[in-house]
Design a protein around this motif. Sequence first.
Motif, PDB file in Angstrom:
ATOM      1  N   ARG A  13       0.889  -1.061  -0.087  1.00  0.00           N
ATOM      2  CA  ARG A  13       0.056  -0.010   0.030  1.00  0.00           C
ATOM      3  C   ARG A  13       0.989   1.074  -0.036  1.00  0.00           C
ATOM      4  O   ARG A  13       1.883   1.161   0.744  1.00  0.00           O
ATOM      5  N   LEU A  14       0.448   2.231  -0.651  1.00  0.00           N
ATOM      6  CA  LEU A  14       1.187   3.413  -0.723  1.00  0.00           C
ATOM      7  C   LEU A  14       1.468   4.027   0.795  1.00  0.00           C
ATOM      8  O   LEU A  14       0.512   3.877   1.279  1.00  0.00           O
ATOM      9  N   VAL A  15       2.722   4.380   0.693  1.00  0.00           N
ATOM     10  CA  VAL A  15       3.176   4.806   2.281  1.00  0.00           C
ATOM     11  C   VAL A  15       2.212   6.259   2.473  1.00  0.00           C
ATOM     12  O   VAL A  15       2.157   6.982   1.522  1.00  0.00           O
ATOM     13  N   ASP A  16       1.663   6.410   3.599  1.00  0.00           N
ATOM     14  CA  ASP A  16       0.871   7.522   3.952  1.00  0.00           C
ATOM     15  C   ASP A  16       1.425   8.277   5.323  1.00  0.00           C
ATOM     16  O   ASP A  16       1.692   7.311   5.875  1.00  0.00           O
ATOM     17  N   LEU A  17       1.013   9.456   5.640  1.00  0.00           N
ATOM     18  CA  LEU A  17       1.450  10.044   6.622  1.00  0.00           C
ATOM     19  C   LEU A  17       0.921   9.132   8.015  1.00  0.00           C
ATOM     20  O   LEU A  17       1.435   9.293   8.993  1.00  0.00           O
ATOM     21  N   GLY A  18      -0.338   8.711   7.748  1.00  0.00           N
ATOM     22  CA  GLY A  18      -1.069   7.679   9.123  1.00  0.00           C
ATOM     23  C   GLY A  18      -0.074   6.513   9.473  1.00  0.00           C
ATOM     24  O   GLY A  18      -0.273   5.913  10.436  1.00  0.00           O
ATOM     25  N   ASP A  19       0.933   6.504   8.607  1.00  0.00           N
ATOM     26  CA  ASP A  19       1.767   5.240   8.773  1.00  0.00           C
ATOM     27  C   ASP A  19       2.999   5.606   9.610  1.00  0.00           C
ATOM     28  O   ASP A  19       3.899   4.662   9.983  1.00  0.00           O
ATOM     29  N   ALA A  20       3.202   6.917   9.859  1.00  0.00           N
ATOM     30  CA  ALA A  20       4.488   7.226  10.259  1.00  0.00           C
ATOM     31  C   ALA A  20       5.005   6.693  11.525  1.00  0.00           C
ATOM     32  O   ALA A  20       5.936   6.400  11.974  1.00  0.00           O
ATOM     33  N   GLU A  21       3.849   6.690  12.664  1.00  0.00           N
ATOM     34  CA  GLU A  21       4.220   6.022  13.947  1.00  0.00           C
ATOM     35  C   GLU A  21       4.745   4.708  13.929  1.00  0.00           C
ATOM     36  O   GLU A  21       5.501   4.110  14.521  1.00  0.00           O
ATOM     37  N   GLU A  22       3.798   3.744  13.209  1.00  0.00           N
ATOM     38  CA  GLU A  22       4.295   2.512  13.233  1.00  0.00           C
ATOM     39  C   GLU A  22       5.515   1.943  12.534  1.00  0.00           C
ATOM     40  O   GLU A  22       6.314   1.275  12.824  1.00  0.00           O
ATOM     41  N   LEU A  23       5.678   2.910  11.380  1.00  0.00           N
ATOM     42  CA  LEU A  23       6.970   2.769  10.352  1.00  0.00           C
ATOM     43  C   LEU A  23       8.112   3.194  11.110  1.00  0.00           C
ATOM     44  O   LEU A  23       8.922   2.500  11.192  1.00  0.00           O
ATOM     45  N   PHE A  24       7.860   4.308  11.846  1.00  0.00           N
ATOM     46  CA  PHE A  24       9.228   4.610  12.669  1.00  0.00           C
ATOM     47  C   PHE A  24       9.656   3.847  13.876  1.00  0.00           C
ATOM     48  O   PHE A  24      10.684   3.292  14.039  1.00  0.00           O
ATOM     49  N   GLU A  52       8.940  13.131   7.217  1.00  0.00           N
ATOM     50  CA  GLU A  52       9.490  13.709   6.101  1.00  0.00           C
ATOM     51  C   GLU A  52       9.833  12.626   5.078  1.00  0.00           C
ATOM     52  O   GLU A  52       9.641  12.943   4.025  1.00  0.00           O
ATOM     53  N   TYR A  53      10.126  11.593   5.349  1.00  0.00           N
ATOM     54  CA  TYR A  53      10.513  10.459   4.352  1.00  0.00           C
ATOM     55  C   TYR A  53       9.129  10.221   3.641  1.00  0.00           C
ATOM     56  O   TYR A  53       8.891   9.999   2.397  1.00  0.00           O
ATOM     57  N   ILE A  54       7.932  10.167   4.144  1.00  0.00           N
ATOM     58  CA  ILE A  54       6.803   9.919   3.707  1.00  0.00           C
ATOM     59  C   ILE A  54       6.533  11.061   2.831  1.00  0.00           C
ATOM     60  O   ILE A  54       5.822  10.765   1.850  1.00  0.00           O
ATOM     61  N   LYS A  55       6.638  12.340   3.201  1.00  0.00           N
ATOM     62  CA  LYS A  55       6.202  13.313   2.291  1.00  0.00           C
ATOM     63  C   LYS A  55       7.145  13.354   1.125  1.00  0.00           C
ATOM     64  O   LYS A  55       6.601  13.572  -0.012  1.00  0.00           O
ATOM     65  N   PHE A  56       8.323  13.043   1.037  1.00  0.00           N
ATOM     66  CA  PHE A  56       9.144  12.987   0.059  1.00  0.00           C
ATOM     67  C   PHE A  56       8.868  11.787  -0.822  1.00  0.00           C
ATOM     68  O   PHE A  56       8.581  11.874  -2.143  1.00  0.00           O
ATOM     69  N   SER A  57       8.225  10.551  -0.322  1.00  0.00           N
ATOM     70  CA  SER A  57       7.706   9.617  -0.895  1.00  0.00           C
ATOM     71  C   SER A  57       6.408   9.951  -1.745  1.00  0.00           C
ATOM     72  O   SER A  57       6.203   9.487  -3.055  1.00  0.00           O
ATOM     73  N   LYS A  58       5.674  10.746  -1.241  1.00  0.00           N
ATOM     74  CA  LYS A  58       4.466  11.161  -1.723  1.00  0.00           C
ATOM     75  C   LYS A  58       4.840  12.268  -3.032  1.00  0.00           C
ATOM     76  O   LYS A  58       3.964  11.957  -4.068  1.00  0.00           O
ATOM     77  N   GLY A  75      -1.502  -7.748   7.840  1.00  0.00           N
ATOM     78  CA  GLY A  75      -2.151  -6.367   8.364  1.00  0.00           C
ATOM     79  C   GLY A  75      -1.047  -5.503   9.031  1.00  0.00           C
ATOM     80  O   GLY A  75      -1.564  -4.401   9.329  1.00  0.00           O
ATOM     81  N   ASN A  76      -0.188  -5.910   9.278  1.00  0.00           N
ATOM     82  CA  ASN A  76       1.227  -5.348  10.180  1.00  0.00           C
ATOM     83  C   ASN A  76       2.262  -4.762   9.086  1.00  0.00           C
ATOM     84  O   ASN A  76       2.390  -5.488   8.373  1.00  0.00           O
ATOM     85  N   ILE A  77       2.647  -3.538   9.269  1.00  0.00           N
ATOM     86  CA  ILE A  77       3.571  -2.854   8.376  1.00  0.00           C
ATOM     87  C   ILE A  77       4.974  -3.707   8.929  1.00  0.00           C
ATOM     88  O   ILE A  77       5.377  -3.642   9.963  1.00  0.00           O
ATOM     89  N   ALA A  78       5.429  -4.457   7.684  1.00  0.00           N
ATOM     90  CA  ALA A  78       6.477  -5.308   7.890  1.00  0.00           C
ATOM     91  C   ALA A  78       7.871  -4.686   7.381  1.00  0.00           C
ATOM     92  O   ALA A  78       8.909  -4.927   7.604  1.00  0.00           O
ATOM     93  N   GLY A  79       7.810  -3.486   6.464  1.00  0.00           N
ATOM     94  CA  GLY A  79       8.691  -3.096   5.849  1.00  0.00           C
ATOM     95  C   GLY A  79       8.311  -1.858   4.885  1.00  0.00           C
ATOM     96  O   GLY A  79       7.296  -1.670   4.703  1.00  0.00           O
ATOM     97  N   VAL A  80       9.176  -1.595   3.907  1.00  0.00           N
ATOM     98  CA  VAL A  80       8.790  -0.685   2.844  1.00  0.00           C
ATOM     99  C   VAL A  80       9.570  -1.485   1.305  1.00  0.00           C
ATOM    100  O   VAL A  80      10.646  -2.090   1.586  1.00  0.00           O
ATOM    101  N   ALA A  81       8.861  -1.279   0.415  1.00  0.00           N
ATOM    102  CA  ALA A  81       9.281  -1.862  -1.039  1.00  0.00           C
ATOM    103  C   ALA A  81       8.814  -0.905  -1.815  1.00  0.00           C
ATOM    104  O   ALA A  81       7.639  -0.405  -1.829  1.00  0.00           O
TER     105      ALA A  81
END
Length: 183
Positions: A13-24, A52-58, A75-81
Amino acid sequence: MFVHQVDEEVALRLVDLGDAEELFNLTDVSRDHLRPWLPWVDHTTTQADTEEYIKFSKQIYSENKGMNAVVLYKGNIAGVAGFNKLDWANRIAYIGYWLGAEYTGKGIMTRAAGALTDYALGELGMNKVDIRAAEYNSGSRAIPERLGFTQEGRIRSGEWLYDHFVDHIVYGMLKSEWEEKNK
Protein backbone atom coordinates in the motif's frame (compact mmCIF):
# COMPACT_ATOMS: atom_id res chain seq x y z
CA MET A 1 -4.91 4.81 -2.59
CA PHE A 2 -2.76 2.21 -4.34
CA VAL A 3 -3.22 -1.16 -2.61
CA HIS A 4 -2.08 -4.42 -4.13
CA GLN A 5 -2.97 -7.68 -2.41
CA VAL A 6 -0.04 -9.98 -3.23
CA ASP A 7 -1.48 -13.06 -1.52
CA GLU A 8 -3.45 -13.94 1.61
CA GLU A 9 -0.64 -12.66 3.89
CA VAL A 10 1.17 -9.91 1.97
CA ALA A 11 -0.07 -6.63 0.53
CA LEU A 12 1.53 -3.41 -0.72
CA ARG A 13 0.00 0.00 0.00
CA LEU A 14 1.32 3.44 -0.83
CA VAL A 15 3.02 4.87 2.23
CA ASP A 16 0.91 7.54 3.94
CA LEU A 17 1.40 9.97 6.82
CA GLY A 18 -0.90 7.80 8.92
CA ASP A 19 1.85 5.13 8.78
CA ALA A 20 4.49 7.36 10.39
CA GLU A 21 4.25 6.09 13.96
CA GLU A 22 4.16 2.38 13.08
CA LEU A 23 6.89 2.76 10.45
CA PHE A 24 9.15 4.74 12.77
CA ASN A 25 8.64 2.19 15.58
CA LEU A 26 9.55 -0.64 13.20
CA THR A 27 12.69 1.23 12.14
CA ASP A 28 13.57 1.97 15.75
CA VAL A 29 13.32 -1.64 16.96
CA SER A 30 15.18 -2.88 13.84
CA ARG A 31 18.13 -0.46 13.92
CA ASP A 32 20.80 -3.09 14.55
CA HIS A 33 19.35 -5.23 11.75
CA LEU A 34 19.04 -2.38 9.21
CA ARG A 35 22.08 -0.22 9.94
CA PRO A 36 24.76 -2.38 8.25
CA TRP A 37 23.01 -1.94 4.89
CA LEU A 38 21.03 1.31 4.94
CA PRO A 39 22.68 4.73 5.18
CA TRP A 40 19.59 6.56 6.48
CA VAL A 41 19.09 4.63 9.72
CA ASP A 42 21.22 6.92 11.93
CA HIS A 43 19.42 9.96 10.51
CA THR A 44 15.98 8.57 11.37
CA THR A 45 15.82 9.38 15.06
CA THR A 46 12.27 10.69 15.48
CA GLN A 47 8.82 10.09 14.08
CA ALA A 48 9.16 13.50 12.39
CA ASP A 49 12.07 12.09 10.34
CA THR A 50 9.80 9.29 9.15
CA GLU A 51 7.10 11.86 8.33
CA GLU A 52 9.62 13.72 6.13
CA TYR A 53 10.45 10.48 4.33
CA ILE A 54 6.75 9.88 3.73
CA LYS A 55 6.29 13.42 2.36
CA PHE A 56 9.25 12.84 0.02
CA SER A 57 7.71 9.51 -1.05
CA LYS A 58 4.40 11.19 -1.82
CA GLN A 59 6.23 13.86 -3.84
CA ILE A 60 8.16 11.43 -6.05
CA TYR A 61 4.97 9.44 -6.58
CA SER A 62 3.04 12.56 -7.65
CA GLU A 63 5.89 13.42 -10.04
CA ASN A 64 5.89 9.86 -11.45
CA LYS A 65 9.56 9.44 -10.48
CA GLY A 66 9.21 6.64 -7.92
CA MET A 67 6.87 4.82 -5.60
CA ASN A 68 7.26 3.66 -2.01
CA ALA A 69 4.80 1.28 -0.41
CA VAL A 70 4.53 -0.21 3.02
CA VAL A 71 4.74 -3.97 2.96
CA LEU A 72 1.86 -5.33 5.00
CA TYR A 73 2.16 -8.79 6.51
CA LYS A 74 -1.04 -10.06 8.08
CA GLY A 75 -2.14 -6.43 8.34
CA ASN A 76 0.99 -5.10 10.08
CA ILE A 77 3.67 -2.93 8.52
CA ALA A 78 6.64 -5.24 7.98
CA GLY A 79 8.82 -2.90 5.91
CA VAL A 80 8.96 -0.81 2.77
CA ALA A 81 9.34 -1.75 -0.88
CA GLY A 82 8.98 0.19 -4.06
CA PHE A 83 10.62 1.89 -6.96
CA ASN A 84 13.53 4.06 -5.85
CA LYS A 85 13.55 5.42 -9.36
CA LEU A 86 11.43 5.11 -12.48
CA ASP A 87 13.57 5.78 -15.56
CA TRP A 88 10.90 6.42 -18.19
CA ALA A 89 13.38 7.29 -20.95
CA ASN A 90 15.07 3.89 -20.70
CA ARG A 91 12.02 2.04 -19.31
CA ILE A 92 13.83 0.73 -16.22
CA ALA A 93 12.31 0.45 -12.74
CA TYR A 94 14.75 0.32 -9.82
CA ILE A 95 13.40 -1.68 -6.87
CA GLY A 96 14.50 -1.06 -3.31
CA TYR A 97 13.27 -2.64 -0.08
CA TRP A 98 13.79 -3.32 3.61
CA LEU A 99 12.10 -5.45 6.25
CA GLY A 100 11.94 -5.13 10.00
CA ALA A 101 14.04 -7.71 11.84
CA GLU A 102 11.09 -9.76 13.09
CA TYR A 103 9.72 -10.22 9.57
CA THR A 104 12.76 -11.70 7.82
CA GLY A 105 12.90 -15.32 6.72
CA LYS A 106 9.20 -15.63 5.87
CA GLY A 107 9.42 -14.99 2.11
CA ILE A 108 7.60 -11.68 2.52
CA MET A 109 9.97 -9.55 0.50
CA THR A 110 10.40 -12.11 -2.25
CA ARG A 111 6.63 -12.02 -2.75
CA ALA A 112 6.53 -8.21 -2.59
CA ALA A 113 9.45 -7.79 -5.03
CA GLY A 114 7.83 -10.28 -7.39
CA ALA A 115 4.61 -8.27 -7.31
CA LEU A 116 6.52 -5.03 -7.95
CA THR A 117 8.32 -6.69 -10.88
CA ASP A 118 4.95 -7.77 -12.32
CA TYR A 119 3.59 -4.26 -11.89
CA ALA A 120 6.62 -2.56 -13.46
CA LEU A 121 6.82 -4.85 -16.48
CA GLY A 122 3.06 -5.08 -16.95
CA GLU A 123 1.12 -2.04 -15.77
CA LEU A 124 3.93 0.49 -16.09
CA GLY A 125 5.21 -0.85 -19.40
CA MET A 126 8.84 -0.98 -18.31
CA ASN A 127 11.30 -3.19 -20.19
CA LYS A 128 13.60 -3.92 -17.25
CA VAL A 129 13.65 -4.15 -13.49
CA ASP A 130 16.90 -3.49 -11.65
CA ILE A 131 17.67 -4.56 -8.08
CA ARG A 132 20.94 -3.63 -6.39
CA ALA A 133 22.24 -4.94 -3.09
CA ALA A 134 25.44 -4.65 -1.11
CA GLU A 135 27.85 -7.48 -1.91
CA TYR A 136 27.72 -9.03 1.57
CA ASN A 137 24.00 -8.46 2.19
CA SER A 138 23.07 -12.07 1.52
CA GLY A 139 19.46 -11.63 2.62
CA SER A 140 18.82 -8.80 0.21
CA ARG A 141 20.70 -10.50 -2.62
CA ALA A 142 18.70 -13.71 -2.18
CA ILE A 143 15.50 -11.96 -3.29
CA PRO A 144 16.41 -11.27 -6.92
CA GLU A 145 18.19 -14.62 -7.06
CA ARG A 146 15.01 -16.44 -5.92
CA LEU A 147 13.00 -14.50 -8.50
CA GLY A 148 15.35 -15.58 -11.31
CA PHE A 149 16.99 -12.21 -11.97
CA THR A 150 20.31 -12.24 -13.80
CA GLN A 151 23.38 -11.04 -11.92
CA GLU A 152 24.64 -8.38 -14.31
CA GLY A 153 27.66 -6.99 -12.56
CA ARG A 154 29.25 -5.12 -9.72
CA ILE A 155 29.45 -1.43 -8.98
CA ARG A 156 32.66 -0.95 -7.08
CA SER A 157 32.33 1.35 -4.06
CA GLY A 158 28.71 1.86 -5.04
CA GLU A 159 27.60 3.21 -1.68
CA TRP A 160 29.08 4.93 1.36
CA LEU A 161 27.78 3.34 4.57
CA TYR A 162 28.75 5.52 7.54
CA ASP A 163 32.50 4.83 7.54
CA HIS A 164 33.23 2.62 4.53
CA PHE A 165 32.28 1.92 0.94
CA VAL A 166 30.44 -1.21 -0.16
CA ASP A 167 30.25 -2.75 -3.60
CA HIS A 168 26.81 -3.24 -5.10
CA ILE A 169 25.79 -6.32 -7.01
CA VAL A 170 23.39 -5.49 -9.83
CA TYR A 171 20.55 -7.81 -10.83
CA GLY A 172 18.28 -7.35 -13.82
CA MET A 173 15.11 -8.85 -15.22
CA LEU A 174 13.95 -8.09 -18.76
CA LYS A 175 10.26 -8.05 -19.64
CA SER A 176 10.75 -10.88 -22.17
CA GLU A 177 12.51 -13.03 -19.54
CA TRP A 178 9.81 -12.40 -16.93
CA GLU A 179 7.05 -13.25 -19.40
CA GLU A 180 8.82 -16.47 -20.40
CA LYS A 181 9.42 -17.42 -16.77
CA ASN A 182 5.78 -16.79 -15.79
CA LYS A 183 3.97 -18.49 -18.69
